[in-house]
Write an enzyme that holds these catalytic residues in place. Structure first.
Site, PDB file in Angstrom:
ATOM      1  N   ARG A  60      16.365 -75.616 124.704  1.00  0.00           N
ATOM      2  CA  ARG A  60      17.511 -76.524 124.678  1.00  0.00           C
ATOM      3  C   ARG A  60      17.281 -77.673 123.690  1.00  0.00           C
ATOM      4  O   ARG A  60      18.193 -78.108 122.998  1.00  0.00           O
ATOM      5  CB  ARG A  60      17.732 -77.081 126.097  1.00  0.00           C
ATOM      6  CG  ARG A  60      19.113 -77.636 126.361  1.00  0.00           C
ATOM      7  CD  ARG A  60      19.309 -77.976 127.839  1.00  0.00           C
ATOM      8  NE  ARG A  60      19.136 -76.832 128.706  1.00  0.00           N
ATOM      9  CZ  ARG A  60      20.071 -75.894 128.913  1.00  0.00           C
ATOM     10  NH1 ARG A  60      21.244 -75.987 128.339  1.00  0.00           N
ATOM     11  NH2 ARG A  60      19.836 -74.873 129.709  1.00  0.00           N
ATOM     12  N   LEU A  88      23.873 -79.659 126.315  1.00  0.00           N
ATOM     13  CA  LEU A  88      22.941 -80.154 125.292  1.00  0.00           C
ATOM     14  C   LEU A  88      21.920 -81.103 125.911  1.00  0.00           C
ATOM     15  O   LEU A  88      22.168 -81.736 126.933  1.00  0.00           O
ATOM     16  CB  LEU A  88      23.718 -80.857 124.175  1.00  0.00           C
ATOM     17  CG  LEU A  88      24.643 -79.939 123.360  1.00  0.00           C
ATOM     18  CD1 LEU A  88      25.472 -80.763 122.368  1.00  0.00           C
ATOM     19  CD2 LEU A  88      23.846 -78.852 122.630  1.00  0.00           C
ATOM     20  N   ASN A 102      34.192 -85.655 127.017  1.00  0.00           N
ATOM     21  CA  ASN A 102      34.376 -84.313 127.568  1.00  0.00           C
ATOM     22  C   ASN A 102      35.657 -84.269 128.385  1.00  0.00           C
ATOM     23  O   ASN A 102      36.110 -85.296 128.889  1.00  0.00           O
ATOM     24  CB  ASN A 102      33.188 -83.958 128.474  1.00  0.00           C
ATOM     25  CG  ASN A 102      33.249 -82.524 128.966  1.00  0.00           C
ATOM     26  OD1 ASN A 102      33.613 -81.618 128.209  1.00  0.00           O
ATOM     27  ND2 ASN A 102      32.920 -82.301 130.222  1.00  0.00           N
ATOM     28  N   THR A 103      36.228 -83.079 128.495  1.00  0.00           N
ATOM     29  CA  THR A 103      37.327 -82.866 129.439  1.00  0.00           C
ATOM     30  C   THR A 103      36.880 -81.812 130.439  1.00  0.00           C
ATOM     31  O   THR A 103      36.240 -80.825 130.071  1.00  0.00           O
ATOM     32  CB  THR A 103      38.634 -82.436 128.731  1.00  0.00           C
ATOM     33  OG1 THR A 103      39.628 -82.192 129.733  1.00  0.00           O
ATOM     34  CG2 THR A 103      38.489 -81.198 127.879  1.00  0.00           C
ATOM     35  N   HIS A 104      37.189 -82.072 131.703  1.00  0.00           N
ATOM     36  CA  HIS A 104      36.720 -81.188 132.773  1.00  0.00           C
ATOM     37  C   HIS A 104      37.916 -80.774 133.635  1.00  0.00           C
ATOM     38  O   HIS A 104      38.728 -81.630 134.008  1.00  0.00           O
ATOM     39  CB  HIS A 104      35.678 -81.934 133.619  1.00  0.00           C
ATOM     40  CG  HIS A 104      35.125 -81.102 134.724  1.00  0.00           C
ATOM     41  ND1 HIS A 104      34.226 -80.083 134.515  1.00  0.00           N
ATOM     42  CD2 HIS A 104      35.378 -81.107 136.058  1.00  0.00           C
ATOM     43  CE1 HIS A 104      33.932 -79.514 135.671  1.00  0.00           C
ATOM     44  NE2 HIS A 104      34.617 -80.105 136.624  1.00  0.00           N
ATOM     45  N   ASP A 140      28.831 -83.471 133.743  1.00  0.00           N
ATOM     46  CA  ASP A 140      30.060 -83.918 134.418  1.00  0.00           C
ATOM     47  C   ASP A 140      29.910 -85.249 135.152  1.00  0.00           C
ATOM     48  O   ASP A 140      30.581 -85.502 136.162  1.00  0.00           O
ATOM     49  CB  ASP A 140      30.619 -82.813 135.344  1.00  0.00           C
ATOM     50  CG  ASP A 140      30.995 -81.568 134.565  1.00  0.00           C
ATOM     51  OD1 ASP A 140      31.344 -81.703 133.373  1.00  0.00           O
ATOM     52  OD2 ASP A 140      30.921 -80.474 135.126  1.00  0.00           O
TER      53      ASP A 140
HETATM   54  C1  GRF Z   1      39.108 -76.499 129.514  1.00  0.00           C
HETATM   55  O1  GRF Z   1      39.658 -76.321 130.798  1.00  0.00           O
HETATM   56  C2  GRF Z   1      37.994 -77.507 129.559  1.00  0.00           C
HETATM   57  O2  GRF Z   1      38.191 -78.522 130.495  1.00  0.00           O
HETATM   58  C3  GRF Z   1      36.842 -76.640 129.999  1.00  0.00           C
HETATM   59  O3  GRF Z   1      37.005 -75.468 129.234  1.00  0.00           O
HETATM   60  C4  GRF Z   1      38.388 -75.245 129.004  1.00  0.00           C
HETATM   61  C5  GRF Z   1      38.563 -74.999 127.532  1.00  0.00           C
HETATM   62  O4  GRF Z   1      39.771 -74.354 127.250  1.00  0.00           O
HETATM   63  N1  GRF Z   1      35.588 -77.335 129.841  1.00  0.00           N
HETATM   64  P1  GRF Z   1      40.092 -73.651 125.845  1.00  0.00           P
HETATM   65  O5  GRF Z   1      38.988 -72.669 125.551  1.00  0.00           O
HETATM   66  O6  GRF Z   1      40.202 -74.724 124.804  1.00  0.00           O
HETATM   67  O7  GRF Z   1      41.423 -72.979 126.078  1.00  0.00           O
END
Ligand code: GRF
Length: 191
Positions: A60, A88, A102-104, A140
């Site tokens: 890693r 990472l 990040n988006t979760h 997260d």
């Molecule tokens: C999203 O739901 C994001 O939150 C998660 O992975 C997904 C990515 O979607 N971590 P895409 O591959 O851009 O459609």
């Protein structure tokens, strides 16, 4: 402000970021995937730092060094993860302190990890959603920048629910990244 987007999947969130005309300098992928095609379609450079090893002995630290090197070569100042499949090492946060977003697909701190949508369904929650947050070394975690709720429908499958969550992410993430850029351009901190 030059953005580097990290992606691994279908790239629909990446596509939303590019449609919003955010200053994406480079897209970095950890495997060959649809996100590369999205970058190409928008005329944005894409670099594949391919991860060969998915075993427990994965290097890693060495892998992260390659990603950081690619980001720095492209003059990236803000790192935006958009469905990136590799966790990472701390080195990325040392290189980009409080500059990794990040988006979760859940309302953090609920349902951390890779199976957030499935686990929310299994738990029987009636409302879930998505969270945009500052990424830290711990997966997260990190201060929350934006959240929005999504109702779970009785007939939902993991796929249908994830797609409705992504519909929200495709609006909320670009909006939030834009607000972050404005703060940084004004010399303010993100939080
Ligand atoms: C999203 O739901 C994001 O939150 C998660 O992975 C997904 C990515 O979607 N971590 P895409 O591959 O851009 O459609």
């Amino acid at each position: 402000m030059r953005i580097g987007v990290l992606a691994s999947g279908t790239g629909t969130i990446l596509s939303a970021l590019l449609e919003a005309d955010l200053p994406v300098a480079v897209v970095i992928v950890d495997r060959h995937c649809q996100a590369e095609k999205v970058a190409e379609a928008f005329g944005v450079g894409c670099e594949a730092v391919v991860r060969e090893d998915f075993s427990a002995s994965f290097d890693r630290v060495g892998y992260t060094d390659k990603v950081v090197d690619a980001l720095q070569r492209h003059g990236v100042e803000l790192v935006v993860m958009a469905g990136y499949g590799t966790v990472l090492d701390a080195a990325v946060h040392r290189a980009y302190p409080d500059r990794v977003l990040n988006t979760h697909p859940a309302l953090l701190p609920a349902f951390k990890g890779w199976h957030a949508v499935r686990e929310a369904l299994e738990m029987g929650v009636k409302v879930t959603g998505c969270t945009v947050h500052l990424a830290t070394e711990a997966v997260d975690e990190g201060r929350i920048l934006a959240q929005e709720a999504v109702r779970v429908l009785p007939e939902d499958t993991e796929e249908s629910l994830h797609e409705r969550i992504k519909d929200v992410e495709r609006r909320l993430y670009p909006e939030t990244v834009r607000a972050v850029l404005e703060r940084l351009d004004n010399g303010e901190e993100i939080l």
